[in-house]
Motif scaffolding. Structure first.
Motif, PDB file in Angstrom:
ATOM      1  N   VAL A 147     -11.202  -2.469 -18.164  1.00 38.72           N
ATOM      2  CA  VAL A 147     -12.313  -3.016 -17.379  1.00 38.72           C
ATOM      3  C   VAL A 147     -13.631  -2.836 -18.137  1.00 38.72           C
ATOM      4  O   VAL A 147     -14.257  -1.781 -18.093  1.00 38.72           O
ATOM      5  N   THR A 148     -14.021  -3.865 -18.831  1.00 36.43           N
ATOM      6  CA  THR A 148     -15.304  -3.909 -19.522  1.00 36.43           C
ATOM      7  C   THR A 148     -16.402  -4.232 -18.503  1.00 36.43           C
ATOM      8  O   THR A 148     -16.104  -4.639 -17.365  1.00 36.43           O
ATOM      9  N   PRO A 149     -17.679  -4.067 -18.863  1.00 38.57           N
ATOM     10  CA  PRO A 149     -18.757  -4.435 -17.922  1.00 38.57           C
ATOM     11  C   PRO A 149     -18.661  -5.885 -17.450  1.00 38.57           C
ATOM     12  O   PRO A 149     -18.860  -6.166 -16.265  1.00 38.57           O
ATOM     13  N   SER A 150     -18.339  -6.805 -18.349  1.00 42.12           N
ATOM     14  CA  SER A 150     -18.242  -8.211 -17.941  1.00 42.12           C
ATOM     15  C   SER A 150     -17.049  -8.436 -17.019  1.00 42.12           C
ATOM     16  O   SER A 150     -17.134  -9.209 -16.056  1.00 42.12           O
ATOM     17  N   ARG A 154     -17.034  -9.744 -13.034  1.00 43.81           N
ATOM     18  CA  ARG A 154     -16.202 -10.834 -12.508  1.00 43.81           C
ATOM     19  C   ARG A 154     -15.403 -10.369 -11.298  1.00 43.81           C
ATOM     20  O   ARG A 154     -15.261 -11.105 -10.311  1.00 43.81           O
ATOM     21  N   ILE A 155     -14.870  -9.153 -11.368  1.00 44.95           N
ATOM     22  CA  ILE A 155     -14.086  -8.614 -10.250  1.00 44.95           C
ATOM     23  C   ILE A 155     -14.965  -8.478  -9.012  1.00 44.95           C
ATOM     24  O   ILE A 155     -14.585  -8.896  -7.909  1.00 44.95           O
ATOM     25  N   LEU A 156     -16.155  -7.914  -9.181  1.00 48.05           N
ATOM     26  CA  LEU A 156     -17.052  -7.710  -8.042  1.00 48.05           C
ATOM     27  C   LEU A 156     -17.489  -9.046  -7.446  1.00 48.05           C
ATOM     28  O   LEU A 156     -17.584  -9.185  -6.217  1.00 48.05           O
ATOM     29  N   ASP A 162     -14.638 -12.575  -1.211  1.00 50.83           N
ATOM     30  CA  ASP A 162     -13.362 -12.308  -0.517  1.00 50.83           C
ATOM     31  C   ASP A 162     -12.213 -13.078  -1.143  1.00 50.83           C
ATOM     32  O   ASP A 162     -11.330 -13.596  -0.456  1.00 50.83           O
ATOM     33  N   ALA A 163     -12.241 -13.131  -2.488  1.00 51.74           N
ATOM     34  CA  ALA A 163     -11.161 -13.779  -3.243  1.00 51.74           C
ATOM     35  C   ALA A 163     -10.718 -12.830  -4.350  1.00 51.74           C
ATOM     36  O   ALA A 163     -11.000 -13.072  -5.536  1.00 51.74           O
ATOM     37  N   PRO A 164     -10.036 -11.724  -3.997  1.00 54.07           N
ATOM     38  CA  PRO A 164      -9.665 -10.738  -5.003  1.00 54.07           C
ATOM     39  C   PRO A 164      -8.858 -11.354  -6.139  1.00 54.07           C
ATOM     40  O   PRO A 164      -7.912 -12.111  -5.885  1.00 54.07           O
ATOM     41  N   PRO A 165      -9.224 -11.070  -7.393  1.00 51.81           N
ATOM     42  CA  PRO A 165      -8.444 -11.594  -8.520  1.00 51.81           C
ATOM     43  C   PRO A 165      -7.087 -10.903  -8.591  1.00 51.81           C
ATOM     44  O   PRO A 165      -6.917  -9.788  -8.078  1.00 51.81           O
TER      45      PRO A 165
END
Length: 204
Positions: A147-150, A154-156, A162-165
């Protein structure tokens, strides 16, 4: 009404998995905790007392079991409970920076839930994904690795919508016969046990 008052068939089923002795009844503690937490997201003090009575033990012992496992929560959690591995390998790979980014971006601390009810955060002990550090787990659904900053951004953003990857790895993590993890995209990570060599030579 207590949580299990109208769930006697469920309670009977859980206890049927263990011996009928006092020790056997205490063995049902963890599945009873899991049942409550799955329903409410955490286990309250009254529910600990209820589970203690069912198992023939004390609320203090129930709490001590909960405190040993980071998977159990004594306070409410958000819709998305973000858990960051904080042990050595992840720390060396940047989990401290990942943690700082999360709490600053979400403006939430451990034990709190964001005002919109979406997020809560927690540092946890080793989640067994050292080869893909730093990593994060969301609730009990899966691992987000490297988990890089970018990637975190994207995850957040996806969680805010409300569309979890899709997690990189579902729980439990799949490890093949060579000792390597397989990510959701089919990529193999980690070292193969076939490449290991015995330590030889040298004198004491």
């Amino acid at each position: 009404m207590t949580y299990f008052a109208d769930k006697q068939p469920l309670v009977a089923d859980i206890f049927s998995r263990y011996p009928g002795s006092p020790q056997g009844r205490r063995s049902a503690l963890m599945p009873l905790l899991r049942e409550v937490q799955n329903a409410h997201g955490y286990v309250s003090e009254p529910q600990m007392t209820e589970i203690a009575a069912l198992c023939g033990t004390t609320a203090t012992e129930v709490r001590s079991v909960m405190s040993f496992y980071s998977t159990y929560h004594t306070v409410p959690t958000g819709k998305y409970h973000l858990q960051v591995c904080s042990t050595l390998m992840c720390s060396l790979a940047g989990s401290d920076e990942l943690w700082d980014h999360l709490v600053e971006t979400l403006d939430v601390q451990p034990g709190e839930v964001s005002p919109d009810g979406r997020f809560s955060v927690q540092k946890v002990e080793c989640l067994g994904s050292c080869g893909t550090a730093p990593m994060m787990q969301i609730a009990d659904e899966g691992y987000y690795e490297n988990v890089t900053p970018s990637k975190c951004a994207r995850i957040l953003a996806a969680l805010h919508a409300d569309a979890p990857p899709t997690p990189d790895n579902l729980v439990p993590v799949t490890v093949n016969a060579e000792g390597r993890q397989t990510l959701a995209n089919g990529e193999m990570v980690g070292a193969s046990i076939g490449g290991l060599s015995p330590l030889t030579g040298g004198t004491a």
